[in-house]
Design a protein around this motif. Structure first.
Motif, short mmCIF file in Angstrom:
data_model
loop_
_atom_site.label_atom_id
_atom_site.label_comp_id
_atom_site.label_asym_id
_atom_site.label_seq_id
_atom_site.Cartn_x
_atom_site.Cartn_y
_atom_site.Cartn_z
N ALA A 34 18.70 52.58 8.03
CA ALA A 34 19.79 52.49 7.05
C ALA A 34 19.61 53.46 5.88
CB ALA A 34 19.91 51.07 6.55
N VAL A 35 18.40 53.53 5.33
CA VAL A 35 18.18 54.34 4.12
C VAL A 35 18.41 55.82 4.42
CG1 VAL A 35 16.48 55.00 2.37
CG2 VAL A 35 16.55 52.64 3.20
N GLU A 36 17.86 56.29 5.55
CA GLU A 36 18.02 57.71 5.90
C GLU A 36 19.46 58.03 6.28
OE1 GLU A 36 15.02 58.23 8.91
OE2 GLU A 36 13.43 57.95 7.46
N PHE A 37 20.14 57.09 6.93
CA PHE A 37 21.56 57.31 7.28
C PHE A 37 22.37 57.51 6.00
CE2 PHE A 37 23.15 56.09 11.71
CZ PHE A 37 22.03 56.62 12.32
N ILE A 38 22.13 56.65 5.00
CA ILE A 38 22.90 56.72 3.77
C ILE A 38 22.59 58.02 3.04
CG2 ILE A 38 23.15 55.67 1.48
CD1 ILE A 38 22.71 52.92 3.02
N GLY A 39 21.32 58.40 3.00
CA GLY A 39 20.94 59.65 2.33
C GLY A 39 21.54 60.87 3.02
N THR A 40 21.51 60.87 4.37
CA THR A 40 22.02 62.02 5.11
C THR A 40 23.55 62.08 5.04
OG1 THR A 40 20.18 61.63 6.61
CG2 THR A 40 21.75 63.30 7.26
N GLY A 41 24.19 60.91 5.03
CA GLY A 41 25.65 60.88 4.95
C GLY A 41 26.16 61.58 3.71
N GLN A 42 25.36 61.55 2.64
CA GLN A 42 25.79 62.21 1.39
C GLN A 42 25.73 63.72 1.51
OE1 GLN A 42 23.24 60.26 -1.41
NE2 GLN A 42 24.55 58.47 -1.51
N GLU A 43 25.04 64.25 2.55
CA GLU A 43 25.01 65.70 2.74
C GLU A 43 26.33 66.22 3.31
OE1 GLU A 43 21.65 66.72 5.18
OE2 GLU A 43 20.28 65.58 3.93
N LEU A 44 27.13 65.32 3.90
CA LEU A 44 28.40 65.76 4.48
C LEU A 44 29.43 65.96 3.37
CD1 LEU A 44 28.72 63.53 7.67
CD2 LEU A 44 27.70 65.79 7.45
N PRO B 228 12.95 60.75 11.22
CA PRO B 228 13.69 60.40 12.43
C PRO B 228 15.15 60.00 12.17
CG PRO B 228 11.63 59.15 12.29
CD PRO B 228 11.70 60.02 11.08
N GLY B 229 15.38 59.24 11.09
CA GLY B 229 16.74 58.76 10.81
C GLY B 229 17.71 59.91 10.60
N ARG B 230 17.23 60.98 9.94
CA ARG B 230 18.09 62.13 9.66
C ARG B 230 18.42 62.86 10.96
NH1 ARG B 230 17.34 67.54 7.47
NH2 ARG B 230 19.17 68.09 6.20
N ILE B 231 17.43 63.00 11.85
CA ILE B 231 17.66 63.65 13.15
C ILE B 231 18.70 62.86 13.95
CG2 ILE B 231 16.59 64.40 15.32
CD1 ILE B 231 13.93 64.57 13.83
N VAL B 232 18.53 61.52 13.98
CA VAL B 232 19.46 60.68 14.74
C VAL B 232 20.86 60.76 14.14
CG1 VAL B 232 20.01 58.30 15.36
CG2 VAL B 232 17.66 59.10 15.55
N PHE B 233 20.94 60.74 12.80
CA PHE B 233 22.26 60.79 12.15
C PHE B 233 22.99 62.07 12.55
CE2 PHE B 233 25.23 61.89 8.79
CZ PHE B 233 25.86 60.69 8.53
N PRO C 19 34.87 56.84 7.66
CA PRO C 19 33.97 56.06 6.80
C PRO C 19 32.53 56.01 7.30
CG PRO C 19 35.48 54.61 7.98
CD PRO C 19 35.93 56.01 8.23
N LEU C 20 32.33 55.99 8.64
CA LEU C 20 30.96 55.85 9.16
C LEU C 20 30.09 57.04 8.81
CD1 LEU C 20 31.50 54.23 12.68
CD2 LEU C 20 30.51 53.17 10.66
N PHE C 21 30.68 58.25 8.79
CA PHE C 21 29.85 59.42 8.54
C PHE C 21 30.00 59.97 7.12
CE2 PHE C 21 29.84 59.38 13.14
CZ PHE C 21 28.52 59.66 13.41
N TYR C 22 31.22 59.96 6.59
CA TYR C 22 31.46 60.66 5.32
C TYR C 22 31.37 59.76 4.10
CZ TYR C 22 33.12 64.49 8.21
OH TYR C 22 33.21 65.50 9.13
N LEU C 23 31.57 58.46 4.30
CA LEU C 23 31.69 57.58 3.13
C LEU C 23 30.50 56.67 2.91
CD1 LEU C 23 35.41 56.41 3.17
CD2 LEU C 23 34.38 58.25 1.85
N ILE C 24 29.56 56.61 3.86
CA ILE C 24 28.51 55.59 3.68
C ILE C 24 27.64 55.92 2.47
CG2 ILE C 24 28.52 54.92 6.11
CD1 ILE C 24 25.85 56.29 6.43
N LEU C 25 27.40 54.90 1.69
CA LEU C 25 26.62 55.07 0.46
C LEU C 25 25.47 54.07 0.44
CD1 LEU C 25 28.68 55.65 -2.78
CD2 LEU C 25 26.66 56.85 -2.00
#
Lengths: 198, 91
Positions: free
Chosen positions: A40-50, A126-131, A192-198
């Motif tokens: 969850a944490v890495e997904f949220i962090g990486t989502g902000q890069e989009l 790993p979370g960033r690679i998967v995202f 929302p799943l990729f661009y908006l997750i915070l």
């Protein structure tokens, strides 16, 4: 041709195809959900890069294009061939604009060294690679659907111009429209799943 | 031939609501709601897809067969998603 029975059968056939599409993307969303629980944490962090603004623009583009396609059915049924062709051409143009935005978006990511199997991404957590793996797979598959949808809409423009789609016979337009709306529907969840997750 | 020709005005109204919901989902995503934010985003996405399905895809005017089989598809997908979370939660 064009009897009531045929219309019903063709519609059911189209919806059956749409169900397989829902399950195709649904399966990928299940994968997203499972990895979100773990990273969850890495997904949220990486989502902000989009680029959220680009994601918003593409959402508006697809919603308006869906409206155009729905309006084209109304135009055909009101016997306005030119109106229907104009609406469809508008939808195709918006589809092209969507792809252009995707081109710049992906191009920017490639420029930063972010693409599947890239050395820079390989050193990430790993979370960033998967995202990013899910991002490129899902948005890539979706962009492919946009291309196919544009081809179908262009066929509909030609058929409308030739009089093969008209007031009493618009099943092809309806079914191609359903496909375009489904592609819009899938984007409604991708956004929302990729661009908006915070 | 079904008589349900949807007026431009009605379709435009649906588009307007879809755009407002998009603005709301973007606005809400900037608030710090913690783990709730994903669920809020999914509920709004669900509302948007319902509008697209009912009006743009005229599911509202379809036969029981199409409406029923659509709901079954969504039900199966929901089952998959439910079992997945159930599985991941108890590892």
């Amino acid at each position: 041709m064009g009897s009531h029975q045929d219309t019903v059968g063709a519609r059911i056939g189209m919806w059956l195809f749409l169900y397989t599409e829902i399950m195709l993307f649904g399966g990928l969303f299940v994968l997203y959900g499972a990895y979100y629980r773990i990273h969850a944490v890495e997904f949220i962090g990486t989502g902000q890069e989009l680029d959220m603004v680009l994601g918003c623009v593409n959402t508006v583009i697809l919603l308006v294009s869906s409206f155009f396609v729905a309006a084209s059915v109304t135009a055909v049924r009101r016997n306005s061939t030119k109106g229907a062709m104009a609406f469809l051409a508008g939808a195709v143009l918006l589809g092209g604009l969507f792809l252009l935005n995707k081109y710049f978006e992906w191009g920017h990511k490639f420029h930063l060294g972010i693409y599947p199997g890239s050395p820079g991404l390989g050193e990430s957590p790993p979370g960033r690679i998967v995202f990013y793996g899910l991002y490129f797979t899902i948005t890539g598959l979706h962009a492919f659907h946009i291309v196919m949808g544009m081809v179908l809409l262009i066929v509909c423009i030609a058929m409308t111009g030739l009089g093969r789609i008209q007031k009493e016979r618009f099943l092809l337009l309806e079914n191609c429209g359903l496909y375009w709306h489904l592609v819009d529907l899938i984007w409604i969840f991708i956004f929302p799943l990729f661009y908006l997750i915070l | 031939m079904d008589p349900h020709i949807q007026s431009y005005k009605k379709l435009g109204g649906v588009l307007g609501v879809l755009l407002v919901l998009t603005a709301i989902t973007v606005g809400v995503s900037r608030l710090d709601l913690g783990s709730l934010s994903l669920w809020v985003a999914m509920v709004i996405a669900g509302m948007k897809s319902a509008l697209v399905l009912l009006f743009f895809m005229h599911l509202k005017y379809e036969s029981w067969l199409i409406r029923g089989s659509f709901l079954m598809t969504i039900g199966v997908l929901a089952l998959f998603i439910g079992f997945m979370f159930w599985d991941v939660a108890f590892r």
